[in-house]
Scaffold this motif. Sequence first.
Motif, PDB file in Angstrom:
ATOM      1  N   ILE A 487       0.863  -1.190   0.000  1.00 48.91           N
ATOM      2  CA  ILE A 487       0.000   0.000   0.000  1.00 48.91           C
ATOM      3  C   ILE A 487       0.898   1.238   0.000  1.00 48.91           C
ATOM      4  O   ILE A 487       1.835   1.333   0.799  1.00 48.91           O
ATOM      5  CB  ILE A 487      -0.925   0.002   1.240  1.00 48.91           C
ATOM      6  N   ILE A 488       0.607   2.169  -0.905  1.00 47.18           N
ATOM      7  CA  ILE A 488       1.375   3.420  -0.950  1.00 47.18           C
ATOM      8  C   ILE A 488       0.413   4.566  -0.690  1.00 47.18           C
ATOM      9  O   ILE A 488      -0.620   4.685  -1.365  1.00 47.18           O
ATOM     10  CB  ILE A 488       2.083   3.583  -2.309  1.00 47.18           C
ATOM     11  N   LEU A 489       0.730   5.371   0.289  1.00 42.34           N
ATOM     12  CA  LEU A 489      -0.141   6.474   0.693  1.00 42.34           C
ATOM     13  C   LEU A 489       0.619   7.794   0.542  1.00 42.34           C
ATOM     14  O   LEU A 489       1.713   7.945   1.087  1.00 42.34           O
ATOM     15  CB  LEU A 489      -0.551   6.259   2.165  1.00 42.34           C
ATOM     16  N   ASP A 490       0.039   8.717  -0.222  1.00 39.28           N
ATOM     17  CA  ASP A 490       0.642  10.042  -0.403  1.00 39.28           C
ATOM     18  C   ASP A 490      -0.124  11.013   0.497  1.00 39.28           C
ATOM     19  O   ASP A 490      -1.323  11.207   0.307  1.00 39.28           O
ATOM     20  CB  ASP A 490       0.512  10.428  -1.889  1.00 39.28           C
ATOM     21  N   TYR A 491       0.555  11.564   1.489  1.00 39.09           N
ATOM     22  CA  TYR A 491      -0.153  12.510   2.362  1.00 39.09           C
ATOM     23  C   TYR A 491       0.383  13.930   2.193  1.00 39.09           C
ATOM     24  O   TYR A 491       0.304  14.768   3.082  1.00 39.09           O
ATOM     25  CB  TYR A 491      -0.122  12.046   3.828  1.00 39.09           C
ATOM     26  N   SER A 492       0.924  14.230   0.977  1.00 41.24           N
ATOM     27  CA  SER A 492       1.450  15.576   0.708  1.00 41.24           C
ATOM     28  C   SER A 492       0.310  16.572   0.469  1.00 41.24           C
ATOM     29  O   SER A 492       0.496  17.775   0.543  1.00 41.24           O
ATOM     30  CB  SER A 492       2.359  15.540  -0.523  1.00 41.24           C
ATOM     31  N   GLY A 493      -0.861  16.060   0.138  1.00 35.68           N
ATOM     32  CA  GLY A 493      -1.989  16.948  -0.145  1.00 35.68           C
ATOM     33  C   GLY A 493      -1.957  17.454  -1.570  1.00 35.68           C
ATOM     34  O   GLY A 493      -2.799  18.262  -1.974  1.00 35.68           O
ATOM     35  N   ALA A 494      -0.972  17.034  -2.384  1.00 35.10           N
ATOM     36  CA  ALA A 494      -0.879  17.524  -3.764  1.00 35.10           C
ATOM     37  C   ALA A 494      -0.652  16.352  -4.692  1.00 35.10           C
ATOM     38  O   ALA A 494      -0.092  15.334  -4.290  1.00 35.10           O
ATOM     39  CB  ALA A 494       0.283  18.497  -3.887  1.00 35.10           C
ATOM     40  N   MET A 495      -1.091  16.468  -5.916  1.00 36.43           N
ATOM     41  CA  MET A 495      -0.796  15.437  -6.927  1.00 36.43           C
ATOM     42  C   MET A 495      -0.034  16.121  -8.036  1.00 36.43           C
ATOM     43  O   MET A 495      -0.542  17.062  -8.659  1.00 36.43           O
ATOM     44  CB  MET A 495      -2.110  14.827  -7.430  1.00 36.43           C
ATOM     45  N   GLN A 496       1.176  15.657  -8.266  1.00 36.49           N
ATOM     46  CA  GLN A 496       2.021  16.299  -9.276  1.00 36.49           C
ATOM     47  C   GLN A 496       1.441  16.133 -10.681  1.00 36.49           C
ATOM     48  O   GLN A 496       0.830  15.091 -10.974  1.00 36.49           O
ATOM     49  CB  GLN A 496       3.393  15.630  -9.193  1.00 36.49           C
ATOM     50  N   ASP A 497       1.632  17.168 -11.544  1.00 34.94           N
ATOM     51  CA  ASP A 497       1.192  17.068 -12.941  1.00 34.94           C
ATOM     52  C   ASP A 497       1.890  15.856 -13.580  1.00 34.94           C
ATOM     53  O   ASP A 497       3.115  15.798 -13.618  1.00 34.94           O
ATOM     54  CB  ASP A 497       1.603  18.362 -13.667  1.00 34.94           C
ATOM     55  N   PRO A 498       1.116  14.860 -14.090  1.00 39.60           N
ATOM     56  CA  PRO A 498       1.745  13.621 -14.589  1.00 39.60           C
ATOM     57  C   PRO A 498       2.599  13.840 -15.829  1.00 39.60           C
ATOM     58  O   PRO A 498       3.417  12.991 -16.177  1.00 39.60           O
ATOM     59  CB  PRO A 498       0.553  12.723 -14.908  1.00 39.60           C
ATOM     60  N   PHE A 499       2.433  14.953 -16.512  1.00 43.36           N
ATOM     61  CA  PHE A 499       3.176  15.152 -17.774  1.00 43.36           C
ATOM     62  C   PHE A 499       4.426  16.011 -17.599  1.00 43.36           C
ATOM     63  O   PHE A 499       5.119  16.297 -18.542  1.00 43.36           O
ATOM     64  CB  PHE A 499       2.238  15.738 -18.830  1.00 43.36           C
ATOM     65  N   VAL A 500       4.666  16.440 -16.346  1.00 41.37           N
ATOM     66  CA  VAL A 500       5.902  17.195 -16.100  1.00 41.37           C
ATOM     67  C   VAL A 500       6.904  16.224 -15.464  1.00 41.37           C
ATOM     68  O   VAL A 500       6.709  15.757 -14.348  1.00 41.37           O
ATOM     69  CB  VAL A 500       5.630  18.383 -15.146  1.00 41.37           C
ATOM     70  N   ILE A 501       7.939  15.889 -16.235  1.00 39.66           N
ATOM     71  CA  ILE A 501       8.942  14.942 -15.732  1.00 39.66           C
ATOM     72  C   ILE A 501      10.145  15.755 -15.271  1.00 39.66           C
ATOM     73  O   ILE A 501      10.716  16.517 -16.051  1.00 39.66           O
ATOM     74  CB  ILE A 501       9.387  13.976 -16.852  1.00 39.66           C
ATOM     75  N   ARG A 502      10.493  15.571 -13.975  1.00 39.28           N
ATOM     76  CA  ARG A 502      11.674  16.302 -13.471  1.00 39.28           C
ATOM     77  C   ARG A 502      12.887  15.395 -13.525  1.00 39.28           C
ATOM     78  O   ARG A 502      12.919  14.375 -12.844  1.00 39.28           O
ATOM     79  CB  ARG A 502      11.424  16.754 -12.035  1.00 39.28           C
ATOM     80  N   LEU A 503      13.895  15.748 -14.341  1.00 39.14           N
ATOM     81  CA  LEU A 503      15.107  14.929 -14.426  1.00 39.14           C
ATOM     82  C   LEU A 503      16.089  15.368 -13.363  1.00 39.14           C
ATOM     83  O   LEU A 503      16.160  16.538 -13.020  1.00 39.14           O
ATOM     84  CB  LEU A 503      15.728  15.091 -15.818  1.00 39.14           C
ATOM     85  N   LYS A 504      16.876  14.442 -12.861  1.00 35.28           N
ATOM     86  CA  LYS A 504      17.875  14.790 -11.832  1.00 35.28           C
ATOM     87  C   LYS A 504      19.128  15.300 -12.502  1.00 35.28           C
ATOM     88  O   LYS A 504      19.487  14.812 -13.568  1.00 35.28           O
ATOM     89  CB  LYS A 504      18.183  13.553 -11.017  1.00 35.28           C
TER      90      LYS A 504
END
Length: 504
Positions: A487-504
């Motif tokens: 089970i994965i729970l995100d409690y940040s309160g935000a959902m990142q835009d799925p089409f914005v990929i952040r490269l390291k």
Amino acid sequence: MMKTTVKSLERSRQNLFIGGRFVEPKSGNYSASYDPTTGESWYEFAEAEAADVDAAVAAANSAFRNPAWRRMTQTDRGRLVRKLADLALERADELAAIETRDNGKLIKEMRAQMRAMPDSYHYFAGMADKLQGDTIPVNKLDMLNFNVREPLGVVGMITPWNSPLMLLTGTLAPCLAIGNTVVIKPSEHATASTLALAELITEAGFPAGVVNVVTGAGRSAGEALTRHPGVAKYVFTGSTETGRRIAANAASNLTPCSMELGGKSPHVVFADVDIERAVNGVVSGVFAAAGQTCVAGSRCFVEASIHDRFVEALVARTGRIKVGHPMLDDTDIGPLALSAQLTKVESYVASGLREGARIAAGGKRPQTDELSRGWYFEPTVMVEAQNDMAFMRDELFGPVVGIMPFSSEEEMISLANDTRYGLASGIWTQNIDRAMRFANQIEAGTVWINTYRSSSFMSANGGFKESGYGRRGGFEVMREFSRLKNIILDYSGAMQDPFVIRLK
Ligand code: NDP
């Protein structure tokens, strides 16, 4: 209150146990259960067919989804399993008498088994609220990643006739403690004690359908159960040949299995031992329960320098074994459970003789008036045995041991491992280094050093090679009959835009 007793079973008709009630089989067919001491029918059991198996699996599936079971706390489930343990202890002697009458095993052994069995239920009841998942790190902030353990669903259990309730306990107790539901198919040769246990399940307060019992033949009821798409896992105890067939049936629905199969276990005696002690070990390893145990140490390898002395002592000890009625307290060996089993043992002894082995003790049915009607066979020692003789290769499930000398440790380990089975093994020696070398090299799920057949529900047991897979006992079995969910729970309160990929 458990109503079934040996007396109530006499000439009775026993029904199926489905959805918390005893019901007649849809076909209306019943078959005889035979008393091994006389070969006569003593009660009838219901012949379940596919439609009855369907009903049992449906009842178990509906019980699995019933909030009365599904939403019960683990602590309360443990409490129910404990209650079952207490009821089984109260009824231990009656359950023992039923098994003895059904399969001919000694009453003193069955009493000991039935009085010890509740401890196993208590052990797993205590684990009901200790099966925990884990928390896994994740490379993100404000996110929780964890595993929980859940019950599987309906577990199909197929048991043999030799110790029906004790062999059932090792998986029924943990399955109930976890929250699974079950459909049990006992062997047609010994069904009564499992039906008596079903009464105790109701009395303990398990919701209807959590445990179901379908009696009937393997080729009909067993086949229907092991091909059923509504079953989440099978646990099978029985022969390797049947296990292979069940695993193939289960594979068609991708249903996993746990297999506890046959054995042809090596029992090794070195020259540095106290011969009397080792003889007692070998006798108990192969003649207990008339050899009808999966772990029977039926291939005995003796260091050449003591071979003749050991055989002499073994033959003398074997001669003092009392074959008799299983209800008598001074009996050491009762009858075999089935007439087919007796014929099988006789024919393997005959083939051993043809292949060059020699009988040093026993080798035939006892000839007394009292025993000649039953399915008795004398405890038998065969010398000049070779590993490639049929009676040394195949599992006999009878009171027959083959003896072979060995000259070196290397030769012994290669002889001991020269078998398709890998269930158990035993070694007698005072040399601890040698004992540990044996333990490391032997291909078997259990190794006994200076003892044999001692077992504990607190340790995980099972086979290597064609003796099966999966384990019974210990905490391991709680993992086998539950499954992991991540089970994965995100409690940040935000959902990142799925089409914005952040490269390291
Ligand atoms: P079987 O394999 O003949 O039968 C075991 C069970 O499987 C019985 O309930 C039997 O029903 C059922 N069965 C038979 N055919 C089928 C089928 N086609 N589909 C589904 N179920 C089927 O073994 P035995 O009863 O003769 O028991 C002795 C064997 O069990 C020995 O090989 C022994 O080593 C092994 N065993 C293993 C143990 C272990 O822990 N490893 C412990 C005890 C025994 P039915 O009898 O009604 O035909």
